[in-house]
Design a protein around this motif. Structure first.
Motif, PDB file in Angstrom:
ATOM      1  N   LEU A   1      26.515 -21.189  14.182  1.00 24.62           N
ATOM      2  CA  LEU A   1      26.366 -19.754  14.394  1.00 24.62           C
ATOM      3  C   LEU A   1      26.432 -19.412  15.880  1.00 24.62           C
ATOM      4  O   LEU A   1      27.084 -18.432  16.285  1.00 24.62           O
ATOM      5  CB  LEU A   1      25.037 -19.289  13.801  1.00 24.62           C
ATOM      6  CG  LEU A   1      24.755 -17.787  13.816  1.00 24.62           C
ATOM      7  CD1 LEU A   1      25.809 -17.038  13.018  1.00 24.62           C
ATOM      8  CD2 LEU A   1      23.363 -17.506  13.254  1.00 24.62           C
ATOM      9  N   PHE A   2      25.808 -20.219  16.692  1.00 24.33           N
ATOM     10  CA  PHE A   2      25.819 -19.992  18.140  1.00 24.33           C
ATOM     11  C   PHE A   2      27.248 -20.044  18.689  1.00 24.33           C
ATOM     12  O   PHE A   2      27.668 -19.168  19.453  1.00 24.33           O
ATOM     13  CB  PHE A   2      24.934 -21.052  18.812  1.00 24.33           C
ATOM     14  CG  PHE A   2      24.937 -20.991  20.313  1.00 24.33           C
ATOM     15  CD1 PHE A   2      24.212 -20.022  20.986  1.00 24.33           C
ATOM     16  CD2 PHE A   2      25.674 -21.907  21.059  1.00 24.33           C
ATOM     17  CE1 PHE A   2      24.209 -19.975  22.377  1.00 24.33           C
ATOM     18  CE2 PHE A   2      25.682 -21.855  22.442  1.00 24.33           C
ATOM     19  CZ  PHE A   2      24.947 -20.890  23.104  1.00 24.33           C
ATOM     20  N   ASN A   3      28.013 -21.057  18.292  1.00 22.20           N
ATOM     21  CA  ASN A   3      29.394 -21.197  18.767  1.00 22.20           C
ATOM     22  C   ASN A   3      30.276 -20.037  18.306  1.00 22.20           C
ATOM     23  O   ASN A   3      31.116 -19.524  19.054  1.00 22.20           O
ATOM     24  CB  ASN A   3      29.997 -22.519  18.272  1.00 22.20           C
ATOM     25  CG  ASN A   3      29.443 -23.708  19.033  1.00 22.20           C
ATOM     26  OD1 ASN A   3      28.919 -23.560  20.123  1.00 22.20           O
ATOM     27  ND2 ASN A   3      29.547 -24.887  18.436  1.00 22.20           N
ATOM     28  N   THR A   4      30.089 -19.632  17.045  1.00 23.18           N
ATOM     29  CA  THR A   4      30.924 -18.560  16.497  1.00 23.18           C
ATOM     30  C   THR A   4      30.642 -17.232  17.184  1.00 23.18           C
ATOM     31  O   THR A   4      31.568 -16.477  17.510  1.00 23.18           O
ATOM     32  CB  THR A   4      30.675 -18.424  14.985  1.00 23.18           C
ATOM     33  OG1 THR A   4      30.912 -19.683  14.357  1.00 23.18           O
ATOM     34  CG2 THR A   4      31.594 -17.387  14.370  1.00 23.18           C
ATOM     35  N   LEU A   5      29.371 -16.934  17.406  1.00 19.76           N
ATOM     36  CA  LEU A   5      29.015 -15.685  18.101  1.00 19.76           C
ATOM     37  C   LEU A   5      29.558 -15.685  19.525  1.00 19.76           C
ATOM     38  O   LEU A   5      30.000 -14.633  20.036  1.00 19.76           O
ATOM     39  CB  LEU A   5      27.501 -15.494  18.087  1.00 19.76           C
ATOM     40  CG  LEU A   5      26.871 -15.198  16.725  1.00 19.76           C
ATOM     41  CD1 LEU A   5      25.362 -15.127  16.831  1.00 19.76           C
ATOM     42  CD2 LEU A   5      27.419 -13.897  16.146  1.00 19.76           C
ATOM     43  N   ASN A   6      29.529 -16.852  20.151  1.00 11.49           N
ATOM     44  CA  ASN A   6      30.112 -16.946  21.502  1.00 11.49           C
ATOM     45  C   ASN A   6      31.610 -16.671  21.457  1.00 11.49           C
ATOM     46  O   ASN A   6      32.171 -15.989  22.337  1.00 11.49           O
ATOM     47  CB  ASN A   6      29.875 -18.345  22.084  1.00 11.49           C
ATOM     48  CG  ASN A   6      28.532 -18.427  22.800  1.00 11.49           C
ATOM     49  OD1 ASN A   6      27.931 -17.400  23.093  1.00 11.49           O
ATOM     50  ND2 ASN A   6      28.087 -19.633  23.066  1.00 11.49           N
ATOM     51  N   ALA A   7      32.276 -17.212  20.420  1.00  9.42           N
ATOM     52  CA  ALA A   7      33.723 -17.005  20.280  1.00  9.42           C
ATOM     53  C   ALA A   7      34.038 -15.535  20.023  1.00  9.42           C
ATOM     54  O   ALA A   7      35.004 -14.988  20.575  1.00  9.42           O
ATOM     55  CB  ALA A   7      34.259 -17.869  19.141  1.00  9.42           C
ATOM     56  N   ILE A   8      33.235 -14.884  19.168  1.00  7.98           N
ATOM     57  CA  ILE A   8      33.440 -13.456  18.885  1.00  7.98           C
ATOM     58  C   ILE A   8      33.244 -12.638  20.148  1.00  7.98           C
ATOM     59  O   ILE A   8      34.017 -11.703  20.451  1.00  7.98           O
ATOM     60  CB  ILE A   8      32.471 -12.995  17.775  1.00  7.98           C
ATOM     61  CG1 ILE A   8      32.836 -13.663  16.444  1.00  7.98           C
ATOM     62  CG2 ILE A   8      32.507 -11.478  17.618  1.00  7.98           C
ATOM     63  CD1 ILE A   8      31.824 -13.418  15.342  1.00  7.98           C
ATOM     64  N   SER A   9      32.214 -13.002  20.899  1.00 11.67           N
ATOM     65  CA  SER A   9      31.953 -12.294  22.153  1.00 11.67           C
ATOM     66  C   SER A   9      33.131 -12.427  23.116  1.00 11.67           C
ATOM     67  O   SER A   9      33.544 -11.444  23.765  1.00 11.67           O
ATOM     68  CB  SER A   9      30.682 -12.852  22.799  1.00 11.67           C
ATOM     69  OG  SER A   9      30.457 -12.271  24.055  1.00 11.67           O
ATOM     70  N   THR A  10      33.700 -13.627  23.164  1.00 14.01           N
ATOM     71  CA  THR A  10      34.860 -13.864  24.044  1.00 14.01           C
ATOM     72  C   THR A  10      36.071 -13.044  23.597  1.00 14.01           C
ATOM     73  O   THR A  10      36.789 -12.454  24.422  1.00 14.01           O
ATOM     74  CB  THR A  10      35.218 -15.356  24.047  1.00 14.01           C
ATOM     75  OG1 THR A  10      34.087 -16.113  24.483  1.00 14.01           O
ATOM     76  CG2 THR A  10      36.406 -15.634  24.962  1.00 14.01           C
ATOM     77  N   LEU A  11      36.312 -12.998  22.274  1.00 17.58           N
ATOM     78  CA  LEU A  11      37.440 -12.228  21.740  1.00 17.58           C
ATOM     79  C   LEU A  11      37.292 -10.741  22.062  1.00 17.58           C
ATOM     80  O   LEU A  11      38.282 -10.054  22.367  1.00 17.58           O
ATOM     81  CB  LEU A  11      37.540 -12.426  20.224  1.00 17.58           C
ATOM     82  CG  LEU A  11      38.023 -13.810  19.756  1.00 17.58           C
ATOM     83  CD1 LEU A  11      37.898 -13.922  18.239  1.00 17.58           C
ATOM     84  CD2 LEU A  11      39.473 -14.042  20.197  1.00 17.58           C
ATOM     85  N   ILE A  12      36.065 -10.260  21.986  1.00 22.24           N
ATOM     86  CA  ILE A  12      35.832  -8.844  22.303  1.00 22.24           C
ATOM     87  C   ILE A  12      36.085  -8.579  23.782  1.00 22.24           C
ATOM     88  O   ILE A  12      36.665  -7.545  24.161  1.00 22.24           O
ATOM     89  CB  ILE A  12      34.399  -8.438  21.901  1.00 22.24           C
ATOM     90  CG1 ILE A  12      34.243  -8.494  20.376  1.00 22.24           C
ATOM     91  CG2 ILE A  12      34.055  -7.056  22.420  1.00 22.24           C
ATOM     92  CD1 ILE A  12      32.830  -8.282  19.892  1.00 22.24           C
ATOM     93  N   LEU A  13      35.658  -9.515  24.637  1.00 22.77           N
ATOM     94  CA  LEU A  13      35.848  -9.351  26.085  1.00 22.77           C
ATOM     95  C   LEU A  13      37.319  -9.313  26.460  1.00 22.77           C
ATOM     96  O   LEU A  13      37.730  -8.570  27.361  1.00 22.77           O
ATOM     97  CB  LEU A  13      35.138 -10.492  26.833  1.00 22.77           C
ATOM     98  CG  LEU A  13      33.611 -10.408  26.904  1.00 22.77           C
ATOM     99  CD1 LEU A  13      33.041 -11.663  27.554  1.00 22.77           C
ATOM    100  CD2 LEU A  13      33.170  -9.163  27.671  1.00 22.77           C
TER     101      LEU A  13
END
Length: 354
Positions: free
Chosen positions: A172-184
């Motif tokens: 979950l931590f890795n996926t949320l980080n990835a989503i955050s990166t995609l949004i950025l």
């Protein structure tokens, strides 16, 4: 009537045995009267004697319950005294029934006749007491076994749930980080897809009992969601190969049994390769057993006797602990080196058709 329920219901079980026992006593005496060709009126005497014995032994139950936790010597003393009193009283009633009803007032002259018949009644009551304590101890033993089994089951359930839920936070931590990166970087379409698939994946993990087994085809669908999420993270660096037989798709497996293994391969193998890597998932049924395999082409690791020499992660250890809890000794979990490089995890569990 369910026999196990009857045994557990002590009140009902006592009355069933009490009535059945004295009916049996009457039947045995009736058969004896037929053998010795007693007159038909003797049947009435037998019924009265059995009825009296049934009534006189009922108070013993309440007496024994009162002294149940007493010291052994005192308990034995009370049992013998109570049995003697009840047996003697029952013997007097039997004599009265025999002499007044069957023999019309006749009295034997020999003194030993009185003594012998009195002892016979005491022996029967002592046997009744012995059966009472034996059955009572059996019921208590069964009750303790049920409590121990229930406690053991609850402990296993708690352990399995703890192991299952320990696997999710890292992913979950890795996926949320990835989503955050995609949004950025303003890749909103990919971010939205990841959120949708993450939502479906988490809904499955939270709603599925880790103790129950699910069809492997269902597991493959959830693994597909997980891998789709990871593919968004790694793009073309992650290659997946799935080879599952039709029979294996119908097999029952512990829920989320392969996900931590795949997560382990991604974390320690694919993520460390600049050019990316491949993960292969295989499943087949052989000799009434389900064979599962997860392999990667990563850098590999040191393995000794089918186990990692050094391991800092929890995925492999938790998966093995779950298998041990669910299948005890009827499973295998083996690690080996892949060729030309990488890691292979092989799992063998009993084949259960869904």
């Amino acid at each position: 009537m369910n026999w196990q329920r009857l045994v557990e219901d002590r009140q009902k079980f006592f009355w069933v045995l009490q009535i059945a026992g004295w009916v049996g006593y009457a039947l045995v005496n009736y058969i004896g009267s037929r053998v010795f060709e007693m007159r038909d009126i003797y049947v009435f005497v037998i019924v009265l004697n059995a009825y009296a014995g049934c009534l006189l032994t009922i108070p013993l139950r309440y007496l024994y319950r009162k002294i149940w936790n007493a010291k052994p010597l005192f308990l034995i003393f009370v049992v013998f005294v109570a049995s003697y009193i009840v047996g003697t009283s029952w013997s007097v009633i039997q004599k009265f029934n025999l002499w007044e009803i069957y023999r019309h007032g006749y009295r034997p002259d020999e003194w030993f006749y009185y003594f012998k018949q009195g002892l016979d009644s005491v022996y029967i009551v002592l046997c009744w007491s012995g059966l009472y304590f034996g059955i009572k101890y059996y019921q208590l033993l069964q009750g303790e076994k049920q409590k121990a089994l229930k406690a053991n089951t609850m402990a296993h359930e708690a352990q399995l749930k703890m192991l299952r839920y320990q696997l999710n936070p890292h992913f979950l931590f890795n996926t949320l980080n990835a989503i955050s990166t995609l949004i950025l970087v303003e890749e909103n379409k990919n971010a939205n897809q990841m959120v949708s698939k993450l939502s479906e994946f988490l809904r499955y993990t939270l709603n599925t009992d880790p103790i129950k087994r699910v069809p492997f085809e269902q597991e493959l669908h959830v693994l597909g969601l997980y891998l789709d999420i990871e593919k968004v993270r790694f793009d073309d660096r992650l290659s997946i190969e799935i080879d599952v037989s039709e029979e294996a798709k119908n097999a029952l497996v512990p829920s989320m049994i392969l996900q931590p293994l795949i997560e382990n391969s991604i974390k320690y193998a694919i993520a460390n390769l600049e050019s990316g890597g491949a993960i292969a998932i295989k499943a087949q049924v052989f000799a009434n057993e389900l064979l599962l395999e997860v392999s990667d082409n990563g850098p590999g690791t040191d393995i000794s006797e089918g186990e990692l020499v050094k391991s800092s992660g929890v995925g492999l250890a938790n998966t093995q602990d779950r298998l041990k809890t669910l299948y005890e000794h009827n499973y295998s979990f083996v690690l080996s080196n892949n060729q030309p490089q990488g890691l292979v995890v092989n799992i063998r569990i009993p084949f259960e058709k869904g």
